[in-house]
Write a protein that holds these residues in place. Sequence first.
Motif, PDB file in Angstrom:
ATOM      1  N   VAL A  64       0.862  -1.182   0.000  1.00  0.00           N
ATOM      2  CA  VAL A  64       0.000   0.000   0.000  1.00  0.00           C
ATOM      3  C   VAL A  64       0.897   1.230   0.000  1.00  0.00           C
ATOM      4  CG1 VAL A  64      -1.770   1.297   1.239  1.00  0.00           C
ATOM      5  CG2 VAL A  64      -1.867  -1.211   1.178  1.00  0.00           C
ATOM      6  N   ILE A  65       0.839   2.001  -1.062  1.00  0.00           N
ATOM      7  CA  ILE A  65       1.717   3.173  -1.168  1.00  0.00           C
ATOM      8  C   ILE A  65       1.050   4.442  -0.657  1.00  0.00           C
ATOM      9  CG2 ILE A  65       3.055   2.229  -3.069  1.00  0.00           C
ATOM     10  CD1 ILE A  65       1.375   4.044  -4.949  1.00  0.00           C
ATOM     11  N   ALA A  66      -0.294   4.423  -0.541  1.00  0.00           N
ATOM     12  CA  ALA A  66      -0.996   5.617  -0.054  1.00  0.00           C
ATOM     13  C   ALA A  66      -2.444   5.271   0.242  1.00  0.00           C
ATOM     14  CB  ALA A  66      -0.940   6.739  -1.093  1.00  0.00           C
ATOM     15  N   THR A  67      -3.079   6.120   1.082  1.00  0.00           N
ATOM     16  CA  THR A  67      -4.516   6.018   1.339  1.00  0.00           C
ATOM     17  C   THR A  67      -5.109   7.417   1.192  1.00  0.00           C
ATOM     18  OG1 THR A  67      -4.354   6.402   3.721  1.00  0.00           O
ATOM     19  CG2 THR A  67      -4.154   4.111   2.963  1.00  0.00           C
ATOM     20  N   ALA A  68      -6.413   7.450   0.938  1.00  0.00           N
ATOM     21  CA  ALA A  68      -7.103   8.730   0.793  1.00  0.00           C
ATOM     22  C   ALA A  68      -8.537   8.578   1.277  1.00  0.00           C
ATOM     23  CB  ALA A  68      -7.073   9.193  -0.657  1.00  0.00           C
ATOM     24  N   SER A  69      -9.087   9.652   1.816  1.00  0.00           N
ATOM     25  CA  SER A  69     -10.435   9.603   2.380  1.00  0.00           C
ATOM     26  C   SER A  69     -11.527   9.833   1.339  1.00  0.00           C
ATOM     27  CB  SER A  69     -10.585  10.626   3.513  1.00  0.00           C
ATOM     28  OG  SER A  69     -10.305  11.931   3.028  1.00  0.00           O
ATOM     29  N   ASP A  70     -11.154  10.291   0.151  1.00  0.00           N
ATOM     30  CA  ASP A  70     -12.125  10.433  -0.937  1.00  0.00           C
ATOM     31  C   ASP A  70     -11.367  10.532  -2.261  1.00  0.00           C
ATOM     32  OD1 ASP A  70     -11.431  13.141  -1.568  1.00  0.00           O
ATOM     33  OD2 ASP A  70     -12.819  13.889  -0.053  1.00  0.00           O
ATOM     34  N   PRO A  71     -12.062  10.416  -3.391  1.00  0.00           N
ATOM     35  CA  PRO A  71     -11.380  10.426  -4.683  1.00  0.00           C
ATOM     36  C   PRO A  71     -10.614  11.712  -4.993  1.00  0.00           C
ATOM     37  CG  PRO A  71     -13.554   9.448  -4.913  1.00  0.00           C
ATOM     38  CD  PRO A  71     -13.492  10.017  -3.532  1.00  0.00           C
ATOM     39  N   ILE A  72     -11.071  12.848  -4.464  1.00  0.00           N
ATOM     40  CA  ILE A  72     -10.350  14.101  -4.716  1.00  0.00           C
ATOM     41  C   ILE A  72      -8.945  14.023  -4.142  1.00  0.00           C
ATOM     42  CG2 ILE A  72     -10.378  16.598  -4.455  1.00  0.00           C
ATOM     43  CD1 ILE A  72     -12.704  15.485  -6.113  1.00  0.00           C
TER      44      ILE A  72
END
Length: 366
Positions: free
Chosen positions: A30-38
């Motif tokens: 896992v190289i990154a996470t985000a809370s929404d598509p933006i």
Amino acid sequence: MPIKVLIIDDSALVRETLSQILNSDPDIKVIATASDPIFGVKKIKVERPDVIVLDIEMARMDGLTFLRKMNETVDPIPCVVCSTMVAEGSENAMKALEYGAAALLQKPALGTRKFLEESKVRICDAVRSAYKSTSNIKKLIPSPISSRIHSPQPKLSADVILEKPTSLTTPLETTEKIVVVGASTGGTEALKDFLTMLPDDAPGIVIVQHMPEHFTAAFASRLDGLCKIHVKEAQNGDAVIQGQALIAPGNYHCLLKRSGSRYFVEIKEGPLVSRHRPSVDVLFRSAARYAGKNAIGIIMTGMGDDGAKGMREMHDAGAFTIAQDEASCIVYGMPGEAVKNGGVDKIVPLSNIAQTMMNSALIRSR
């Protein structure tokens, strides 16, 4: 190098749990996470992932909108949709598949962390499957990964599924018209539009729509409620009859066969053909062999080239072949390749395919 994954989910708990699960596999990172598509788009600009694990219900932009936009790009990143909103046969599940989701995982409304932990193998397999998906095959070639993940299999032809004919020619003992249809990305809606335009006495139809296992029965049932003809998921030995469409079950090849004047389908396991199972090439080649000039072939919207070789074989066997035009396609890959391969007799908009097919069936039955 491991498969690089971006997780987009509005739940911090889910992001954390999925990260732990995927990072525990030595072939995935896992190289990154985000809370929404933006936020996800910003992460992609920093480092491009190989696979995105995507929720649907999120603030600012929902996952389905992001998925649709992603698969309209020149070089889409394969997405695994992991959401409470993709129950089998649901509208969201159908739309996710239509918009090009490589795999669907349904989370429960409660007990999500325990479910994800217990589903570790399934989640990791979904990421691997997405990484190897047809829509991203070009990224597989230059990106070596560890020996535990198999390198892409050769692009097999329908020869691996169809047995060798016992004779050079097969006598056509019937003049009954048979229609075979192939579709992929965008095909669920295209098929709905096509099938709902048909009269109840339309020729027997066999369809391959690239779709995961367990979703084709619900898809067929949904169409059955909208159409004048009967629509069902194909089962081994089902007769191909007037007023009925059979949809190949996900994860199985579907072949047209004939016994005397009776057409029927054979459902088979086997390797991927043109990197798909079911494969349009398998269906089309079987139609060329067993129906010949009695067949009508239709190729619709979809990514890749599955069906192009099979449609040429149908054309050469005397079948009448139709391709959806570029303007009405979500993705012009499959029809475009069939046209380039010289196997298409007529190119028409989606809105005209049903009438063109019926006119051809009427003319050729005289």
